[in-house]
Write a protein that holds these residues in place. Structure first.
Motif, PDB file in Angstrom:
ATOM      1  N   SER A 299      42.518  53.829  44.720  1.00 16.58           N
ATOM      2  CA  SER A 299      42.971  52.546  45.262  1.00 16.58           C
ATOM      3  C   SER A 299      43.892  51.865  44.261  1.00 16.58           C
ATOM      4  O   SER A 299      43.827  52.139  43.067  1.00 16.58           O
ATOM      5  CB  SER A 299      41.775  51.642  45.566  1.00 16.58           C
ATOM      6  OG  SER A 299      41.164  51.233  44.352  1.00 16.58           O
TER       7      SER A 299
ATOM      8  N   LEU B 159      44.107  48.789  42.899  1.00 15.79           N
ATOM      9  CA  LEU B 159      43.539  48.005  41.802  1.00 15.79           C
ATOM     10  C   LEU B 159      42.857  48.904  40.775  1.00 15.79           C
ATOM     11  O   LEU B 159      43.027  48.716  39.567  1.00 15.79           O
ATOM     12  CB  LEU B 159      42.560  46.953  42.340  1.00 15.79           C
ATOM     13  CG  LEU B 159      41.935  46.040  41.301  1.00 15.79           C
ATOM     14  CD1 LEU B 159      43.018  45.261  40.550  1.00 15.79           C
ATOM     15  CD2 LEU B 159      40.953  45.089  41.949  1.00 15.79           C
ATOM     16  N   LYS B 160      42.099  49.878  41.240  1.00 15.15           N
ATOM     17  CA  LYS B 160      41.420  50.792  40.318  1.00 15.15           C
ATOM     18  C   LYS B 160      42.447  51.588  39.514  1.00 15.15           C
ATOM     19  O   LYS B 160      42.331  51.727  38.299  1.00 15.15           O
ATOM     20  CB  LYS B 160      40.504  51.733  41.087  1.00 15.15           C
ATOM     21  CG  LYS B 160      39.728  52.672  40.207  1.00 15.15           C
ATOM     22  CD  LYS B 160      38.772  53.521  41.008  1.00 15.15           C
ATOM     23  CE  LYS B 160      37.986  54.435  40.092  1.00 15.15           C
ATOM     24  NZ  LYS B 160      37.057  55.280  40.847  1.00 15.15           N
TER      25      LYS B 160
ATOM     26  N   HIS C   4      45.569  50.776  38.863  1.00 13.80           N
ATOM     27  CA  HIS C   4      46.280  49.859  37.976  1.00 13.80           C
ATOM     28  C   HIS C   4      45.438  49.522  36.748  1.00 13.80           C
ATOM     29  O   HIS C   4      45.932  49.501  35.620  1.00 13.80           O
ATOM     30  CB  HIS C   4      46.644  48.604  38.756  1.00 13.80           C
ATOM     31  CG  HIS C   4      47.825  47.876  38.240  1.00 13.80           C
ATOM     32  ND1 HIS C   4      48.347  46.795  38.866  1.00 13.80           N
ATOM     33  CD2 HIS C   4      48.606  48.050  37.149  1.00 13.80           C
ATOM     34  CE1 HIS C   4      49.372  46.338  38.187  1.00 13.80           C
ATOM     35  NE2 HIS C   4      49.546  47.093  37.152  1.00 13.80           N
ATOM     36  N   THR C   5      44.165  49.271  36.948  1.00 14.96           N
ATOM     37  CA  THR C   5      43.256  48.945  35.846  1.00 14.96           C
ATOM     38  C   THR C   5      43.136  50.108  34.869  1.00 14.96           C
ATOM     39  O   THR C   5      43.183  49.917  33.651  1.00 14.96           O
ATOM     40  CB  THR C   5      41.868  48.563  36.389  1.00 14.96           C
ATOM     41  OG1 THR C   5      42.014  47.484  37.313  1.00 14.96           O
ATOM     42  CG2 THR C   5      40.915  48.171  35.280  1.00 14.96           C
TER      43      THR C   5
END
Length: 174
Positions: free
Chosen positions: A96, A98-99, A101-102
């Motif tokens: 996903s 956000l995951k 990107h983090t």
């Protein structure tokens, strides 16, 4: 490499990295090479990333000078960097947003710290520093590590997604 388009892509991107580093070279700790190379390797792969990293590491010397410790550091670090983010591109493209990107921000932080750590090893070894001089060198390098880390967080956090839109389109055509 298979095509002239591939060679041109690698050449133009190498020039972009050199230009980006030159433009921001007067501001200690502020750089954009991390997010640019990270995104390139993520979409174009480790092999193309290593070619860009090697060319960048050697050609930048014509602007910034031929310093053996810097050449050694850049050849080790940026090739490792290209391999890490090229492989992360293979693994994370299915995650996903956000995951993904983090994880990339966290990896950029680790790689930024590794850059300083490698320099703190290579330079004292090359010049034969005493143990106390090597410790002083490492301590002094922390003044650059903090802004570089903050810069990596900000640039990867803010620019990875817009760059992804551009690079993913070009990578598909290659």
């Amino acid at each position: 490499m298979k095509t002239a388009k591939e060679i041109a892509t690698i050449s133009v991107f190498t020039a972009l990295l050199i230009g980006a580093q030159f433009v921001l070279s007067g501001i200690s700790g502020v750089e954009i090479v991390t997010v640019l190379l990270l995104t390139f390797c993520y979409y174009f792969g480790a092999v193309r990333g290593v070619l860009v990293a090697s060319a960048f590491s050697l050609l930048r010397c014509f602007i910034f000078g031929f310093f053996p410790t810097v050449i050694i550091l850049y050849l080790i670090y940026y090739n490792l960097f290209a391999a890490v983010f090229g492989l992360l591109g293979l693994k994370l493209k299915r995650q996903s947003g956000l995951k993904q990107h983090t994880i990339l921000i966290f990896a950029a932080i680790i790689m930024t710290a590794l850059f300083t750590g490698l320099d703190d090893i290579i330079t004292p070894l090359y010049y034969g520093f005493t143990r106390s001089a090597a410790k002083a060198y490492a301590l002094a390098s922390l003044t650059a590590l903090v802004p570089q880390t903050v810069c990596a967080i900000v640039t990867v956090g803010a620019l990875f997604l817009p760059l992804s839109n551009i690079f993913s389109r070009f990578a598909e055509k290659l």
